[in-house]
Design a protein around this motif. Structure first.
Motif, PDB file in Angstrom:
ATOM      1  N   MET A   1      12.825  53.139 -10.131  1.00  0.00           N
ATOM      2  CA  MET A   1      13.416  54.465 -10.185  1.00  0.00           C
ATOM      3  C   MET A   1      12.611  55.461  -9.347  1.00  0.00           C
ATOM      4  SD  MET A   1      15.989  55.711 -11.581  1.00  0.00           S
ATOM      5  CE  MET A   1      16.757  57.169 -12.096  1.00  0.00           C
ATOM      6  N   PHE A   2      11.310  55.274  -9.321  1.00  0.00           N
ATOM      7  CA  PHE A   2      10.422  56.148  -8.557  1.00  0.00           C
ATOM      8  C   PHE A   2      10.759  56.099  -7.077  1.00  0.00           C
ATOM      9  CE2 PHE A   2       6.452  56.542  -6.131  1.00  0.00           C
ATOM     10  CZ  PHE A   2       6.109  57.839  -6.472  1.00  0.00           C
ATOM     11  N   TYR A   3      11.013  54.898  -6.547  1.00  0.00           N
ATOM     12  CA  TYR A   3      11.306  54.743  -5.128  1.00  0.00           C
ATOM     13  C   TYR A   3      12.649  55.367  -4.758  1.00  0.00           C
ATOM     14  CZ  TYR A   3       7.378  51.529  -4.918  1.00  0.00           C
ATOM     15  OH  TYR A   3       6.137  50.988  -4.982  1.00  0.00           O
ATOM     16  N   ILE A   4      13.617  55.221  -5.629  1.00  0.00           N
ATOM     17  CA  ILE A   4      14.936  55.788  -5.354  1.00  0.00           C
ATOM     18  C   ILE A   4      14.856  57.309  -5.313  1.00  0.00           C
ATOM     19  CG2 ILE A   4      17.276  56.056  -6.276  1.00  0.00           C
ATOM     20  CD1 ILE A   4      16.989  53.222  -7.416  1.00  0.00           C
ATOM     21  N   PHE A   5      14.082  57.898  -6.216  1.00  0.00           N
ATOM     22  CA  PHE A   5      13.909  59.346  -6.242  1.00  0.00           C
ATOM     23  C   PHE A   5      13.316  59.845  -4.929  1.00  0.00           C
ATOM     24  CE2 PHE A   5      10.975  62.893  -7.086  1.00  0.00           C
ATOM     25  CZ  PHE A   5      11.892  63.859  -7.439  1.00  0.00           C
ATOM     26  N   TRP A   6      12.252  59.221  -4.458  1.00  0.00           N
ATOM     27  CA  TRP A   6      11.609  59.660  -3.213  1.00  0.00           C
ATOM     28  C   TRP A   6      12.474  59.375  -1.993  1.00  0.00           C
ATOM     29  CZ3 TRP A   6       8.248  63.202  -2.609  1.00  0.00           C
ATOM     30  CH2 TRP A   6       7.395  63.507  -3.644  1.00  0.00           C
ATOM     31  N   PHE A   7      13.232  58.289  -2.026  1.00  0.00           N
ATOM     32  CA  PHE A   7      14.148  58.015  -0.921  1.00  0.00           C
ATOM     33  C   PHE A   7      15.207  59.109  -0.832  1.00  0.00           C
ATOM     34  CE2 PHE A   7      17.874  56.182   1.061  1.00  0.00           C
ATOM     35  CZ  PHE A   7      17.331  55.640   2.219  1.00  0.00           C
ATOM     36  N   LEU A   8      15.750  59.520  -1.972  1.00  0.00           N
ATOM     37  CA  LEU A   8      16.767  60.566  -1.971  1.00  0.00           C
ATOM     38  C   LEU A   8      16.191  61.914  -1.558  1.00  0.00           C
ATOM     39  CD1 LEU A   8      18.871  59.613  -5.108  1.00  0.00           C
ATOM     40  CD2 LEU A   8      19.466  59.335  -2.706  1.00  0.00           C
ATOM     41  N   ILE A   9      14.943  62.187  -1.927  1.00  0.00           N
ATOM     42  CA  ILE A   9      14.281  63.410  -1.461  1.00  0.00           C
ATOM     43  C   ILE A   9      14.166  63.377   0.067  1.00  0.00           C
ATOM     44  CG2 ILE A   9      12.092  64.668  -1.440  1.00  0.00           C
ATOM     45  CD1 ILE A   9      13.615  65.146  -3.966  1.00  0.00           C
ATOM     46  N   GLY A  10      13.708  62.258   0.607  1.00  0.00           N
ATOM     47  CA  GLY A  10      13.595  62.119   2.055  1.00  0.00           C
ATOM     48  C   GLY A  10      14.943  62.232   2.749  1.00  0.00           C
ATOM     49  N   PHE A  11      15.958  61.628   2.159  1.00  0.00           N
ATOM     50  CA  PHE A  11      17.303  61.703   2.732  1.00  0.00           C
ATOM     51  C   PHE A  11      17.807  63.139   2.756  1.00  0.00           C
ATOM     52  CE2 PHE A  11      21.938  61.477   2.429  1.00  0.00           C
ATOM     53  CZ  PHE A  11      22.219  60.714   3.546  1.00  0.00           C
ATOM     54  N   GLY A  12      17.592  63.854   1.672  1.00  0.00           N
ATOM     55  CA  GLY A  12      18.018  65.254   1.611  1.00  0.00           C
ATOM     56  C   GLY A  12      17.302  66.117   2.635  1.00  0.00           C
ATOM     57  N   LEU A  13      15.994  65.893   2.797  1.00  0.00           N
ATOM     58  CA  LEU A  13      15.247  66.652   3.798  1.00  0.00           C
ATOM     59  C   LEU A  13      15.725  66.332   5.207  1.00  0.00           C
ATOM     60  CD1 LEU A  13      11.614  66.439   2.394  1.00  0.00           C
ATOM     61  CD2 LEU A  13      13.090  68.448   2.480  1.00  0.00           C
ATOM     62  N   THR A  14      16.027  65.061   5.453  1.00  0.00           N
ATOM     63  CA  THR A  14      16.515  64.663   6.771  1.00  0.00           C
ATOM     64  C   THR A  14      17.865  65.308   7.077  1.00  0.00           C
ATOM     65  OG1 THR A  14      15.347  62.566   6.578  1.00  0.00           O
ATOM     66  CG2 THR A  14      17.075  62.686   8.234  1.00  0.00           C
ATOM     67  N   VAL A  15      18.748  65.301   6.122  1.00  0.00           N
ATOM     68  CA  VAL A  15      20.068  65.912   6.325  1.00  0.00           C
ATOM     69  C   VAL A  15      19.929  67.422   6.526  1.00  0.00           C
ATOM     70  CG1 VAL A  15      22.257  66.434   5.171  1.00  0.00           C
ATOM     71  CG2 VAL A  15      21.339  64.124   5.110  1.00  0.00           C
ATOM     72  N   THR A  16      19.102  68.061   5.728  1.00  0.00           N
ATOM     73  CA  THR A  16      18.909  69.501   5.858  1.00  0.00           C
ATOM     74  C   THR A  16      18.350  69.863   7.229  1.00  0.00           C
ATOM     75  OG1 THR A  16      18.499  69.678   3.490  1.00  0.00           O
ATOM     76  CG2 THR A  16      17.763  71.506   4.866  1.00  0.00           C
ATOM     77  N   GLY A  17      17.323  69.152   7.657  1.00  0.00           N
ATOM     78  CA  GLY A  17      16.732  69.423   8.966  1.00  0.00           C
ATOM     79  C   GLY A  17      17.676  69.112  10.103  1.00  0.00           C
ATOM     80  N   GLY A  18      18.405  68.008  10.010  1.00  0.00           N
ATOM     81  CA  GLY A  18      19.341  67.631  11.069  1.00  0.00           C
ATOM     82  C   GLY A  18      20.479  68.620  11.215  1.00  0.00           C
ATOM     83  N   VAL A  19      21.028  69.067  10.096  1.00  0.00           N
ATOM     84  CA  VAL A  19      22.121  70.040  10.147  1.00  0.00           C
ATOM     85  C   VAL A  19      21.614  71.367  10.714  1.00  0.00           C
ATOM     86  CG1 VAL A  19      23.646  71.438   8.683  1.00  0.00           C
ATOM     87  CG2 VAL A  19      23.491  68.971   8.342  1.00  0.00           C
ATOM     88  N   THR A  20      20.402  71.742  10.355  1.00  0.00           N
ATOM     89  CA  THR A  20      19.832  72.981  10.882  1.00  0.00           C
ATOM     90  C   THR A  20      19.638  72.902  12.385  1.00  0.00           C
ATOM     91  OG1 THR A  20      18.695  73.348   8.794  1.00  0.00           O
ATOM     92  CG2 THR A  20      17.911  74.580  10.678  1.00  0.00           C
ATOM     93  N   ILE A  21      19.103  71.783  12.866  1.00  0.00           N
ATOM     94  CA  ILE A  21      18.901  71.619  14.306  1.00  0.00           C
ATOM     95  C   ILE A  21      20.241  71.647  15.043  1.00  0.00           C
ATOM     96  CG2 ILE A  21      18.153  69.985  16.075  1.00  0.00           C
ATOM     97  CD1 ILE A  21      15.884  69.180  14.157  1.00  0.00           C
ATOM     98  N   ILE A  22      21.242  70.978  14.484  1.00  0.00           N
ATOM     99  CA  ILE A  22      22.564  70.978  15.114  1.00  0.00           C
ATOM    100  C   ILE A  22      23.171  72.377  15.108  1.00  0.00           C
ATOM    101  CG2 ILE A  22      24.934  70.151  14.850  1.00  0.00           C
ATOM    102  CD1 ILE A  22      23.717  67.467  13.947  1.00  0.00           C
ATOM    103  N   SER A  23      22.990  73.108  14.021  1.00  0.00           N
ATOM    104  CA  SER A  23      23.544  74.468  13.991  1.00  0.00           C
ATOM    105  C   SER A  23      22.834  75.388  14.976  1.00  0.00           C
ATOM    106  CB  SER A  23      23.485  75.048  12.579  1.00  0.00           C
ATOM    107  OG  SER A  23      22.150  75.236  12.183  1.00  0.00           O
ATOM    108  N   TYR A  24      21.534  75.184  15.183  1.00  0.00           N
ATOM    109  CA  TYR A  24      20.816  75.988  16.173  1.00  0.00           C
ATOM    110  C   TYR A  24      21.221  75.620  17.602  1.00  0.00           C
ATOM    111  CZ  TYR A  24      17.662  78.087  12.753  1.00  0.00           C
ATOM    112  OH  TYR A  24      17.144  78.806  11.726  1.00  0.00           O
ATOM    113  N   MET A  25      21.852  74.461  17.777  1.00  0.00           N
ATOM    114  CA  MET A  25      22.317  74.094  19.114  1.00  0.00           C
ATOM    115  C   MET A  25      23.451  74.994  19.586  1.00  0.00           C
ATOM    116  SD  MET A  25      22.069  69.981  19.226  1.00  0.00           S
ATOM    117  CE  MET A  25      22.220  69.851  20.992  1.00  0.00           C
ATOM    118  N   ASN A  26      24.011  75.802  18.679  1.00  0.00           N
ATOM    119  CA  ASN A  26      25.022  76.778  19.081  1.00  0.00           C
ATOM    120  C   ASN A  26      24.430  77.870  19.958  1.00  0.00           C
ATOM    121  OD1 ASN A  26      27.300  75.672  17.859  1.00  0.00           O
ATOM    122  ND2 ASN A  26      26.689  76.508  15.870  1.00  0.00           N
ATOM    123  N   LEU A  27      23.113  77.942  20.043  1.00  0.00           N
ATOM    124  CA  LEU A  27      22.478  78.909  20.941  1.00  0.00           C
ATOM    125  C   LEU A  27      22.612  78.498  22.403  1.00  0.00           C
ATOM    126  CD1 LEU A  27      19.170  79.539  18.967  1.00  0.00           C
ATOM    127  CD2 LEU A  27      21.118  81.083  19.163  1.00  0.00           C
TER     128      LEU A  27
END
Length: 68
Positions: A1-27
């Motif tokens: 369960m510990f590994y799944i929790f940290w994997f999901l945290i990493g996945f969420g951070l990756t999605v958040t950062g990726g979407v932010t970078i893509i949205s900044y590409m509108n510049l």
């Protein structure tokens, strides 16, 4: 369960950062060059979530116990 929790945290951070970078590409259509774009996202803390999330996910995948 510990590994799944940290994997999901990493996945969420990756999605958040990726979407932010893509949205900044509108510049780019607004006349910002690629060099100015990379200089801009280099100082944005939310853009650091993308590589941090990938590192967390890779660490969890490497440490996950294989039981074959």
């Amino acid at each position: 369960m510990f590994y799944i929790f940290w994997f999901l945290i990493g996945f969420g951070l990756t999605v958040t950062g990726g979407v932010t970078i893509i949205s900044y590409m509108n510049l780019l259509p607004a006349g910002v060059s690629w060099l100015e774009f990379f200089n801009f996202i280099m100082f944005r803390i939310e853009c650091y979530f993308f590589p941090l999330g990938i590192v967390i996910m890779l660490f969890v995948l490497y440490r996950y116990p294989n039981k074959f």
